[in-house]
Write an enzyme that holds these catalytic residues in place. Sequence first.
Site, mmCIF file in Angstrom:
data_model
loop_
_atom_site.group_PDB
_atom_site.id
_atom_site.type_symbol
_atom_site.label_atom_id
_atom_site.label_comp_id
_atom_site.label_asym_id
_atom_site.label_seq_id
_atom_site.Cartn_x
_atom_site.Cartn_y
_atom_site.Cartn_z
ATOM 1 N N SER A 55 0.860 -1.184 0.000
ATOM 2 C CA SER A 55 0.000 0.000 0.000
ATOM 3 C C SER A 55 0.899 1.238 0.000
ATOM 4 C CB SER A 55 -0.940 -0.057 1.209
ATOM 5 O OG SER A 55 -1.807 1.029 1.217
ATOM 6 N N HIS A 82 -2.579 -1.055 -3.324
ATOM 7 C CA HIS A 82 -3.602 -0.025 -3.101
ATOM 8 C C HIS A 82 -3.175 1.296 -3.711
ATOM 9 C CE1 HIS A 82 -4.575 -2.246 0.905
ATOM 10 N NE2 HIS A 82 -4.950 -2.926 -0.146
ATOM 11 N N ASP A 114 -4.465 -4.516 5.828
ATOM 12 C CA ASP A 114 -4.833 -5.453 4.765
ATOM 13 C C ASP A 114 -3.642 -6.384 4.500
ATOM 14 O OD1 ASP A 114 -6.297 -6.664 2.761
ATOM 15 O OD2 ASP A 114 -5.752 -5.180 1.236
#
Lengths: 287, 199
Positions: free
Chosen positions: B22, B49, B142
Amino acid sequence: MSSVRPAEDAALDDIELELFVRAMQRRHGYDFGQYARASLKRRVKRLAAQLDCATVTALTDRALHEAALLPRLLEGLSVPVSDLFRDPPVFRALREQVLPTLASHPRINIWQAGCAHGEEAYSLAILLEEAGLYERSQIYATDISVNALEKAREGIYPAREAQQWSRNYLAAGGRRSLADYYSARYGLIKLDRRLRRHITFAQHNLASDTVFCEAHLVLCRNVLIYFSNPLQDRCLALFRDSLVRGGFLCLGLRERLDFAPVAGDFAALDPALRLYRLAGPAAGAPA
Amino acid sequence: MNAPAATVPAAIVPAAIVVGCSTGGLDALRTLLGGLDPRLPQAVVVCSHTAAETAELLCGLLTHVAPLPVAEAAERQSVRGGVIHVAPSGYHLLVERDGRFALSVDPRVQHARPSIDVLFESAAETWGAALVGVILTGANADGAEGLRAVRRAGGVAVVQAPEDAQAAAMPLAALDLAGADHCLPLPAIAPLLNRLCLP
């Protein structure tokens, strides 16, 4: 503590899912056997958790014995909610490239398949309204889930979405303010009921039901991604058979028509936006 | 935390590598993918992400540094060895048992779509012990559940050392929940993957 999970456990997951699918088919007549497995499994597990079932087998038990649970099950397994004017370039293309052609028809029928809570059906209604075509249009918005259809009829959404949806609307070429189409209250927005006047919300199962209208435009976005190849092919054939000659098909931005058996029946209008047009049997038919 | 390599079953050659990142992910991916051996026969699947709007752009940027071809993962497409597949923006990317990609627009998981958990969990079901999961820099949790699924299926878990990561939260969450077979600074991860995958 960390233990390697035996392969049998993964196989057990598969057995439980298979039994659930079997139960839905035999008990309720809904066949999820042609849904893409990986995402179906996630949905079924999520549904089990939401309904306080410790296992998918416990969910299967309830699916078999609690007939009243069916709408809730279908709701959990159907198309997820969308946004108003999601992927604005698509709606801009519909406004600029598709509606002017549809305007030549005395009646305009649109099938929006997999309508969830109605976001795309209402987006279409706004497009047609602003193009001055809505009075002679009919939108058939269908979904497998009666609960979703109920929500769609209400046209009520969380107010936190309004800002993004307004941006989407403007990016799609909206001529007014999206706020002209809803009223806001208690953290919710409610769409103007007049938008619903030419929308028919109806239950339709893409896995088993057939053609029910003659459409000038079929919009089915981000539904086929949940289906296996044979079911995708079935749906695409259904869309083709529902469309008038020269009718339009609009799929999700990551969905693909090119490998389907019906691909040859369609010409790409804007391939990046997954906008296609049914070629007529008579070559050189007027556009 | 940093378990000895002896716990990795030597007989299993990985079939695929899944990578999640991310915040700070673009730089980390450049380093990681840039260091891969061009002979790798494994499929590499990336869920980032950072590519929220532009998986195409990310593919373009990575193409310049990666020794393997880079392509956005497409629905129904087979996962191909020797290719770096990137999850498209706005969709969850899943791997089906038949080795094809699937997409979904189901609700966000851990506030993310694509979600690393969703990719890793489906990859773990498909490849079991023949999978390497890699968690890089990121500012949320995540990937932790997903990496746990990878380990439970017998796969190898690799986590970027939190002190080395631009954002430590994601590696820390993964180490907390899943643990790791290898916890390394970024420059050491590509050489490890090359060793694991080119026996």
